[in-house]
Design an enzyme around this catalytic site. Structure first.
Site, PDB file in Angstrom:
ATOM      1  N   GLY A 122       0.800  -1.162  -0.107  1.00 41.95           N
ATOM      2  CA  GLY A 122       0.162   0.059  -0.028  1.00 41.95           C
ATOM      3  C   GLY A 122       0.804   1.373   0.085  1.00 41.95           C
ATOM      4  O   GLY A 122       1.156   1.962   1.103  1.00 41.95           O
ATOM      5  N   GLU A 165      12.066  -3.792  -4.720  1.00 38.01           N
ATOM      6  CA  GLU A 165      11.011  -4.125  -5.939  1.00 38.01           C
ATOM      7  C   GLU A 165      11.530  -3.916  -7.398  1.00 38.01           C
ATOM      8  O   GLU A 165      11.454  -4.434  -8.245  1.00 38.01           O
ATOM      9  CB  GLU A 165       9.955  -2.936  -5.406  1.00 38.01           C
ATOM     10  CG  GLU A 165       8.927  -3.078  -6.479  1.00 38.01           C
ATOM     11  CD  GLU A 165       7.907  -2.021  -5.936  1.00 38.01           C
ATOM     12  OE1 GLU A 165       7.782  -1.415  -5.026  1.00 38.01           O
ATOM     13  OE2 GLU A 165       6.584  -1.918  -6.715  1.00 38.01           O
TER      14      GLU A 165
HETATM   15  C1  LIG Z   1       0.504  -3.082 -12.878  1.00 32.81           C
HETATM   16  C2  LIG Z   1       0.758  -1.956 -11.823  1.00 32.81           C
HETATM   17  C3  LIG Z   1       0.639  -2.532 -10.591  1.00 32.81           C
HETATM   18  C4  LIG Z   1       1.117  -1.713  -9.634  1.00 32.81           C
HETATM   19  N1  LIG Z   1       1.262  -2.125  -8.266  1.00 32.81           N
HETATM   20  C5  LIG Z   1       1.304  -1.228  -7.117  1.00 32.81           C
HETATM   21  C6  LIG Z   1       1.032  -1.817  -5.825  1.00 32.81           C
HETATM   22  O1  LIG Z   1       1.106  -2.883  -5.641  1.00 32.81           O
HETATM   23  N2  LIG Z   1       1.204  -0.892  -4.881  1.00 32.81           N
HETATM   24  C7  LIG Z   1       1.255   0.412  -5.015  1.00 32.81           C
HETATM   25  O2  LIG Z   1       1.503   0.987  -4.086  1.00 32.81           O
HETATM   26  N3  LIG Z   1       1.427   0.881  -6.257  1.00 32.81           N
HETATM   27  C8  LIG Z   1       1.242   0.178  -7.196  1.00 32.81           C
HETATM   28  N4  LIG Z   1       1.539   0.640  -8.594  1.00 32.81           N
HETATM   29  C9  LIG Z   1       1.226   1.928  -8.651  1.00 32.81           C
HETATM   30  C10 LIG Z   1       2.739   2.552  -9.340  1.00 32.81           C
HETATM   31  O3  LIG Z   1       3.599   2.582  -8.381  1.00 32.81           O
HETATM   32  C11 LIG Z   1       2.349   4.139  -9.693  1.00 32.81           C
HETATM   33  O4  LIG Z   1       1.586   3.821 -11.026  1.00 32.81           O
HETATM   34  C12 LIG Z   1       3.862   4.678 -10.233  1.00 32.81           C
HETATM   35  O5  LIG Z   1       4.495   5.086  -9.334  1.00 32.81           O
HETATM   36  C13 LIG Z   1       3.333   5.963 -11.154  1.00 32.81           C
HETATM   37  O6  LIG Z   1       2.677   6.710 -10.596  1.00 32.81           O
HETATM   38  P1  LIG Z   1       1.260   7.566 -11.081  1.00 32.81           P
HETATM   39  O7  LIG Z   1       0.572   6.119 -12.082  1.00 32.81           O
HETATM   40  O8  LIG Z   1       0.496   8.237 -10.289  1.00 32.81           O
HETATM   41  O9  LIG Z   1       1.846   8.224 -12.487  1.00 32.81           O
HETATM   42  P2  LIG Z   1       2.469   9.904 -12.287  1.00 32.81           P
HETATM   43  O10 LIG Z   1       3.220  10.047 -11.232  1.00 32.81           O
HETATM   44  O11 LIG Z   1       1.136  10.683 -12.626  1.00 32.81           O
HETATM   45  O12 LIG Z   1       3.029   9.956 -13.749  1.00 32.81           O
HETATM   46  C14 LIG Z   1       2.428  10.350 -15.109  1.00 32.81           C
HETATM   47  C15 LIG Z   1       3.532  10.398 -15.851  1.00 32.81           C
HETATM   48  O13 LIG Z   1       4.450  11.472 -15.578  1.00 32.81           O
HETATM   49  C16 LIG Z   1       5.872  11.218 -15.499  1.00 32.81           C
HETATM   50  N5  LIG Z   1       6.482  11.830 -14.312  1.00 32.81           N
HETATM   51  C17 LIG Z   1       6.047  12.244 -13.209  1.00 32.81           C
HETATM   52  N6  LIG Z   1       6.931  12.975 -12.587  1.00 32.81           N
HETATM   53  C18 LIG Z   1       7.783  13.231 -13.309  1.00 32.81           C
HETATM   54  C19 LIG Z   1       9.063  13.877 -13.085  1.00 32.81           C
HETATM   55  N7  LIG Z   1       9.548  14.443 -11.882  1.00 32.81           N
HETATM   56  N8  LIG Z   1      10.229  13.932 -14.202  1.00 32.81           N
HETATM   57  C20 LIG Z   1       9.634  13.300 -15.417  1.00 32.81           C
HETATM   58  N9  LIG Z   1       8.562  12.797 -15.444  1.00 32.81           N
HETATM   59  C21 LIG Z   1       7.704  12.396 -14.614  1.00 32.81           C
HETATM   60  C22 LIG Z   1       5.785   9.939 -15.209  1.00 32.81           C
HETATM   61  O14 LIG Z   1       6.849   9.143 -15.593  1.00 32.81           O
HETATM   62  C23 LIG Z   1       4.501   9.312 -16.073  1.00 32.81           C
HETATM   63  O15 LIG Z   1       5.104   9.094 -17.476  1.00 32.81           O
HETATM   64  C24 LIG Z   1       1.145  -0.240  -9.775  1.00 32.81           C
HETATM   65  C25 LIG Z   1       1.113   0.206 -11.144  1.00 32.81           C
HETATM   66  C26 LIG Z   1       0.847  -0.651 -11.950  1.00 32.81           C
HETATM   67  C27 LIG Z   1       0.690  -0.070 -13.477  1.00 32.81           C
END
Ligand SMILES: Cc1cc2nc3c(=O)[nH]c(=O)nc-3n(C[C@H](O)[C@H](O)[C@H](O)COP(=O)(O)OP(=O)(O)OC[C@H]3O[C@@H](n4cnc5c(N)ncnc54)[C@H](O)[C@@H]3O)c2cc1C
Ligand SMILES: Cc1cc2nc3c(=O)[nH]c(=O)nc-3n(C[C@H](O)[C@H](O)[C@H](O)COP(=O)(O)OP(=O)(O)OC[C@H]3O[C@@H](n4cnc5c(N)ncnc54)[C@H](O)[C@@H]3O)c2cc1C
Lengths: 379, 393
Positions: free
Chosen positions: B133, B255
């Protein structure tokens, strides 16, 4: 064996790094000899110092005065050579010719190896017969003549050929131009009658020679290994050279990369250090990642040559190709991120780009090795 | 030493021969081929059960963990031999879990003896399945901005908030969860809590992925009571209260290492020889495959080097970020090529020939590789900052 340097190898790396950045620096060697228009393209005095360091004969067995080390160790020295763009006969003489002579008779070893170990002799490798590496096709012919052979044909782009005391020449003693069998390697001394050299300077200031053999008479004892059975020795020598070139390429890429990241931390535009721009940060980080992978691959190929040479073909080509791609990226990004100043002769970054071009072409470019990877993998 | 290793290799080979069933020497074809353990776990077949149990009893679900925590206590060279020997016969992992890849290493580093005794043994024996989480709707890449809050009630917290993208939250038994315990300190105001998913107030809602499967969820916490202690020397949090960010980051390293696929033979192997079985008559595709194979085999070398260095503490601490970046981008490319080589057959979504659309679904699933556990862009940011030391990164 773990895929990192052990303690002895790390010590060698430290020694080689210190020596090369001091004695083999761009200022003292590459620029110095280039600006003098040196006909060799490298310094004989430095070659003597290589001998004092034990580098020249590091792959020669101990019975012949060498250190009996392997490709991993040679790669360590080559990485430093690459980093400093140090011009020297090390790769062709101490790695490739030493590999070939390893298959030679005791007489042959006795004749050539001491000079190499002492840093007095330089050897060159004459395999290719055109502007692209193609060791499969060998047209230069050696026909039986008395107790020996008579050599006719031409070799191209023989690195340091005109400076060499001896040339390792791959010739055809039987069969058709592209046959695997029927290849014989010869140790041809520089003063052989009817051998002509036509040296040209290449983009990286190194010298290559176009060599013609117009009925060169050779003794039977000039043969390295078996008559008609030279393909295997040739392959081994080429693999040694390719793995070595990969290690050197890692050094070239690393040298270019370090200069570039340093520059990103110095140069200001728009009121900021240019290294603060994410557009450049991401490209630098990508390059770092690729460079790490290239280095791992080069070490793996060298380890495989040391441990299980018969199975190393694929990894040697993977290494030559991967390093080739990555070094190409490193020098291109290097010049680009330097902006206008990267285009100047005064700055070293352009020298890395030139060296990469020549080294990449040597013993097969990335396209050659990608094709070889596919063939070796059955497609 | 070398002789000892040879003996170990021989012994391992013999043991694998006797204990790894033929069915477990096939590549994983779909989700059900992976055994995740947990309270409600079911085995797909007897072979999966036998293989899991044999490994569990020998400590081989977590070979390099100490014996007292359910591992086999293997040295790094021994663990490498076991990895090589398992790869040689294509043996499947007997047990996969977030406990093994993520929580376990964090507990080994930060846990109390009591936590290790209980939780590590449960993980090693496949008894408890964990979920992670971390992410919240407003906090993805910028994870430290997370808001789920735990109010201190003396011997417990009352936790309220929402997590998202929680993989397998609906199937997991317990969760390791980042909870804000001090609103005034961004980095030093997070506690790394452990609690049962069956606790009152926890609910999950599956989210469907583009692959058609639903392996992740929204996770809601409404007045969830999280005890500060589960018994003597078993705190309900890892590390110190308010210092959970350190644990969270450490865990992310593991991870990312896992997602990178380092040491995974399937992922760092060449593709050309497999696809060539059906013939490749297009020279442009052949060239693309050769390019890919160079990258994949080179990445395989990197994986080997990385793991070797990691085990003896020689790897740069931020290196898992580079591995994750390179490994996931490569895996996406792998599936693009597999789709192209497969042609229309690979487009089938429900057919028997494709085992229910495995090529297409797997291809879509790999797109998450460069997002989950930190996006590629974030990996590049971390490399620029922590490894290259670039200004302002
Ligand atoms: C299949 C799957 C399983 C997952 N499992 C888990 C889980 O078990 N537990 C959990 O806690 N989370 C989980 N996640 C979540 C995952 O960790 C997040 O999706 C990830 O950290 C990205 O966050 P976001 O989706 O909010 O994207 P955002 O942070 O909104 O990013 C959107 C885009 O902006 C870019 N971006 C953001 N910040 C920057 C920056 N500073 N510089 C350049 N580019 C940037 C990103 O690279 C991306 O391309 C999972 C995700 C997936 C897809
Ligand atoms: C052959 C040649 C001929 C030229 N002729 C002329 C001429 O006739 N007259 C003249 O006035 N000038 C001339 N120039 C200069 C040329 O216009 C400049 O070199 C160019 O504008 C780049 O500036 P710079 O060299 O200072 O590089 P810098 O601005 O220092 O750039 C260095 C690196 O940082 C990057 N960078 C800079 N800012 C940013 C940013 N905000 N975001 C991301 N990346 C950034 C650049 O793209 C580059 O990769 C010439 C240059 C060359 C090479």
């Amino acid at each position: 064996m773990p895929l990192y340097l052990n303690e002895d190898q790390q010590m060698l790396a430290d020694t080689a790094s210190e020596f090369m950045s001091e004695q083999g620096s761009i200022e003292k060697q590459l620029r110095h000899w280039r600006d003098k228009g040196c006909k060799d393209g490298f310094g004989h005095e430095l070659w003597g110092q290589f001998a004092e360091m034990g580098f020249t004969g590091m792959m020669v067995d101990e019975d012949h005065g060498g250190l009996g080390m392997g490709h991993v160790e040679a790669g360590i020295v080559l990485e430093q050579i690459g980093r400093n763009l140090t011009p020297s006969p090390f790769l062709t003489s101490s790695v490739m010719a030493a590999s070939a002579l390893g298959a030679g008779s005791d007489d042959l070893k006795g004749r050539w190896l001491p000079g190499l170990v002492e840093g007095k002799s330089v050897f060159a490798i004459a395999v290719d017969e055109g502007p692209k590496h193609n060791p499969q096709e060998i047209k230069t012919r050696a026909e039986k003549s008395g107790n020996g052979f008579r050599l006719t044909g031409a070799k191209t782009f023989v690195i340091q050929g005109a400076s060499a005391d001896m040339l390792v020449v791959a010739a055809r003693t039987s069969g058709d131009d592209s046959d695997d069998e029927g290849i014989t390697l010869f140790a041809v001394p520089k003063d052989a009658a009817n051998m002509k050299q036509n040296p040209v300077r290449l983009v990286d200031s190194s010298m290559a020679s176009h060599v013609t053999f117009d009925g060169v008479e050779l003794d039977g004892d000039a043969v390295i290994g078996e008559v008609d059975g030279g393909r295997e020795v040739l392959n081994r020598m080429l693999n040694a050279g390719r793995a070595g070139a990969a290690a050197e390429g890692v050094g070239v890429a690393g040298g270019a990369f370090d200069r570039t990241t340093e520059y990103l931390k110095q140069r200001k535009q728009f009121g900021k250090l240019i290294g603060e721009f994410q557009a450049l940060q991401h490209r630098a980080a990508h390059l770092y990642s690729e460079l790490e992978i290239a280095r791992a691959t080069a070490i793996k190929a060298a380890q495989m040559l040391d441990e299980d040479a018969d199975k190393a073909d694929l990894m040697v080509s993977v290494a030559k190709a991967k390093v080739g791609k990555v070094a190409r990226l490193a020098v291109q990004e290097g010049v680009q991120m330097h902006g206008g100043i990267g285009m100047t002769d005064e700055y070293d970054i352009g020298l890395f780009m030139k060296r990469d071009r020549a080294l990449h072409e040597f013993l097969g470019d990335h396209y050659f090795h990608a094709d070889r990877v596919a063939k070796l993998s059955g497609y | 030493m070398a002789e000892d290793l040879d003996a170990f290799r021989a012994e391992t080979r013999e043991w694998l021969e006797a204990n790894c069933p033929e069915e477990m020497r096939q590549p994983v074809r779909d989700e059900r081929d992976v055994y995740w353990g947990g309270r409600n776990a079911e085995f797909k077949n007897d072979a999966q059960k036998a293989w899991f149990e044999a490994c569990r009893d020998r400590g081989y679900t977590v070979p390099d963990w100490p014996k007292e925590y359910g591992g086999a206590g293997l040295t790094p060279p021994q663990a490498k031999v076991l990895r090589q020997e398992m790869a040689r016969i294509n043996a499947r992992p007997p047990l996969s879990s977030f406990g093994i890849w993520m929580l376990g290493p964090a507990l080994l580093h930060f846990g109390t003896e009591g936590q290790k005794q209980r939780f590590l043994n449960e993980i090693a024996r496949g008894e408890i399945r964990w979920c992670q989480g971390y992410s919240e709707p407003g906090s993805g890449s910028d994870l430290v901005s997370m808001q789920t809050f735990g109010e201190d009630k003396g011997d417990h917290w009352v936790v309220n908030g929402q997590k998202i993208w929680t993989s397998y939250a609906d199937e997991a038994d317990w969760i390791f969860c980042l909870v804000r315990t001090d609103k005034n300190d961004k980095y030093r105001g997070i506690t790394f809590m452990l609690f049962d998913m069956a606790s009152d107030g926890v609910s999950t809602k599956p989210i469907k992925l583009i692959s058609g499967n639903s392996p992740f969820c929204e996770t809601f916490m409404d007045d969830v009571k999280v005890p500060k202690s589960y018994g003597e020397d078993i705190p309900g949090y890892v590390g110190e209260i308010n210092r959970g960010w350190d644990v969270a980051k450490y865990l992310l390293g593991h991870e990312r290492e896992m997602i990178s696929g380092a040491g995974n033979k399937e992922r760092s192997g060449s593709l050309g020889p497999k696809l060539a079985r059906n013939g490749i008559d297009n020279p442009v595709l052949r060239a693309a495959l050769a390019e890919y194979d160079i990258d994949a085999l080179a990445y395989g070398c990197m994986g080997e080097k990385f793991l070797d260095e990691l085990k003896v503490g020689k790897a740069h601490p931020a290196q898992p970020n580079m591995m994750k970046y390179a490994g996931t981008e490569l895996n996406k490319q792998r599936h693009e090529l597999m789709m192209s080589a497969g042609g229309s057959r690979a487009l089938e979504w429900e057919s028997e020939e494709t085992n229910g659309g495995t090529p297409a679904r797997s291809w879509l699933r790999t797109k998450a590789n460069s997002i989950e556990g930190g996006t590629s862009e974030v990996m590049l940011n971390v490399i620029a900052k922590r490894i290259l030391d670039l200004p302002g990164a």
